[in-house]
Design an enzyme around this catalytic site. Structure first.
Site, mmCIF file in Angstrom:
data_model
loop_
_atom_site.group_PDB
_atom_site.id
_atom_site.type_symbol
_atom_site.label_atom_id
_atom_site.label_comp_id
_atom_site.label_asym_id
_atom_site.label_seq_id
_atom_site.Cartn_x
_atom_site.Cartn_y
_atom_site.Cartn_z
ATOM 1 N N GLY A 20 -2.064 -5.556 -10.301
ATOM 2 C CA GLY A 20 -1.133 -5.523 -9.090
ATOM 3 C C GLY A 20 -1.175 -6.392 -8.457
ATOM 4 O O GLY A 20 -0.549 -6.959 -7.418
ATOM 5 N N ARG A 24 -5.586 -11.676 -8.823
ATOM 6 C CA ARG A 24 -5.829 -11.487 -10.115
ATOM 7 C C ARG A 24 -5.409 -12.406 -11.136
ATOM 8 O O ARG A 24 -6.159 -11.972 -11.668
ATOM 9 C CB ARG A 24 -6.341 -9.992 -9.748
ATOM 10 N N ARG A 43 7.164 -13.914 -2.748
ATOM 11 C CA ARG A 43 6.418 -13.197 -1.771
ATOM 12 C C ARG A 43 5.161 -13.464 -2.107
ATOM 13 O O ARG A 43 4.785 -11.998 -1.711
ATOM 14 C CB ARG A 43 7.582 -12.033 -2.193
ATOM 15 N N ARG A 87 -0.972 -2.595 -18.685
ATOM 16 C CA ARG A 87 -1.299 -2.877 -17.005
ATOM 17 C C ARG A 87 -2.630 -2.798 -16.948
ATOM 18 O O ARG A 87 -2.980 -2.081 -17.165
ATOM 19 C CB ARG A 87 -1.141 -1.495 -15.997
ATOM 20 N N SER A 90 -7.614 -1.100 -11.088
ATOM 21 C CA SER A 90 -8.689 -0.118 -10.960
ATOM 22 C C SER A 90 -8.081 1.256 -10.277
ATOM 23 O O SER A 90 -6.659 1.369 -10.212
ATOM 24 C CB SER A 90 -9.340 -0.810 -9.542
ATOM 25 N N MET A 181 -1.567 3.949 -9.028
ATOM 26 C CA MET A 181 -0.847 4.427 -8.173
ATOM 27 C C MET A 181 0.611 3.918 -8.721
ATOM 28 O O MET A 181 1.695 3.378 -8.493
ATOM 29 C CB MET A 181 -0.488 3.432 -7.254
ATOM 30 N N GLU A 182 0.263 3.165 -10.522
ATOM 31 C CA GLU A 182 2.184 1.702 -10.845
ATOM 32 C C GLU A 182 2.208 3.229 -12.023
ATOM 33 O O GLU A 182 2.799 2.805 -12.534
ATOM 34 C CB GLU A 182 1.198 0.633 -10.799
ATOM 35 N N SER A 204 -13.358 1.676 -9.787
ATOM 36 C CA SER A 204 -13.487 1.159 -8.923
ATOM 37 C C SER A 204 -13.981 1.997 -8.264
ATOM 38 O O SER A 204 -14.774 1.950 -7.065
ATOM 39 C CB SER A 204 -12.174 0.072 -8.397
ATOM 40 N N ASP A 205 -13.721 3.482 -7.500
ATOM 41 C CA ASP A 205 -14.422 4.653 -6.824
ATOM 42 C C ASP A 205 -14.310 5.465 -7.619
ATOM 43 O O ASP A 205 -13.397 5.674 -8.411
ATOM 44 C CB ASP A 205 -13.805 4.149 -5.548
ATOM 45 N N ARG A 218 -17.402 -5.178 -9.976
ATOM 46 C CA ARG A 218 -16.248 -5.507 -9.826
ATOM 47 C C ARG A 218 -15.845 -6.503 -11.290
ATOM 48 O O ARG A 218 -14.926 -6.407 -11.759
ATOM 49 C CB ARG A 218 -15.783 -5.951 -8.510
HETATM 50 N N1 ADE Z 1 -6.695 2.260 -7.174
HETATM 51 C C1 ADE Z 1 -8.734 2.538 -6.784
HETATM 52 N N2 ADE Z 1 -8.699 3.535 -6.974
HETATM 53 C C2 ADE Z 1 -7.626 4.264 -6.540
HETATM 54 C C3 ADE Z 1 -7.792 5.459 -5.217
HETATM 55 N N3 ADE Z 1 -9.146 5.943 -4.790
HETATM 56 N N4 ADE Z 1 -6.637 5.817 -5.369
HETATM 57 C C4 ADE Z 1 -5.410 5.565 -6.470
HETATM 58 N N5 ADE Z 1 -5.491 4.198 -6.210
HETATM 59 C C5 ADE Z 1 -6.996 3.846 -6.104
#
Ligand code: ADE
Length: 235
Positions: A20, A24, A43, A87, A90, A181-182, A204-205, A218
């Site tokens: 994304g 990166r 862009r 893709r 994270s 989200m993709e 990542s979370d 990361r």
């Molecule tokens: N990408 C990384 N962490 C995310 C999250 N908590 N929600 C949506 N997309 C993410």
């Protein structure tokens, strides 16, 4: 060039990694590809082509969210002849047995996006899924590399911030591993135009525990994911 990508025909490889974040894409080009050249800066969404183990590979930033990812996926396939898109990104974990840094391959992608609903006039809930060949290859590559790769369904959400965490709890009850989200848009558009697509993600979370990776975690986690993505792309 296409509307959103500055490359000339032939500048982009048939195999593309899609992070994304454009920075990166640059990091991958500089650290994993040989002889990488930037073919677009339109862009600020950077794209590079180089070689990995002697095979041409491109890495193209796709932006955040399904509208942005749809544009790059559509143009890469239809204007540049891209055949396979992986893709890498994270995600936020929903499954309690996932840890920060774990790597996931998305077998299918549920979504709250309206893009597919309008595609099918609200009459069909299309199921966006990974290309089986790419998924199988990624599993084999991860086994060879000794990286644990969790395969399962994910959610592609329109919004990063949600007012409905209860819906995330329900999805977790149905085995949905994580949120990004993709992927749903990439899977759908690749299927529509006869290309292969796969999504590989690093946790990542953690949405349930609130934990977040630090920058050292990361780099290490994303490195494992990039290596799986590149080896899968060239297989
Ligand atoms: N990408 C990384 N962490 C995310 C999250 N908590 N929600 C949506 N997309 C993410």
């Amino acid at each position: 060039m296409s509307v959103h990508i500055g490359g000339q025909p032939g500048d982009i490889a048939e195999r593309v990694l899609l992070p994304g974040d454009p920075m990166r894409a640059k990091w991958i080009a500089e650290n994993f590809l040989q002889d990488a050249k930037c073919y677009t800066q339109v862009r600020g969404m950077l794209g590079f082509t180089g070689t990995y183990q002697g095979i041409r590979v491109s890495v193209q930033g796709s932006g955040m969210g399904m509208p942005s990812a749809s544009i790059y996926t559509h143009e890469l396939i239809n204007e540049y002849g891209v055949k396979s898109l992986i893709r890498i990104g994270s995600c936020g974990a929903l499954a309690m047995d996932l840890q920060l840094g774990d790597v996931i391959a998305a077998i299918g992608s549920a979504t709250d996006s309206n893009m597919n609903r309008s595609r099918f006039d609200g009459l069909i809930d299309y199921a966006p899924v990974a290309n089986f060949e790419l998924l199988r290859t990624a599993v084999e590559v991860a086994e060879r590399q000794g990286t644990s790769l969790r395969v399962g369904p994910i959610l592609a959400a329109d919004a990063f911030y949600t007012d409905r965490p209860d819906l995330y709890d329900s999805l977790a009850d149905y085995g949905v591993l994580a949120v990004e989200m993709e992927s749903a848009a990439i899977y759908t558009i690749a299927a529509r135009y006869g290309a292969k697509a796969l999504t590989i993600l690093t946790v990542s979370d953690h949405i349930k525990t609130g934990e977040k990776m630090d920058s050292a975690q990361r780099e290490q986690g994303f490195g494992d994911m990039v290596r799986i993505g590149l080896e899968t792309a060239i297989a």
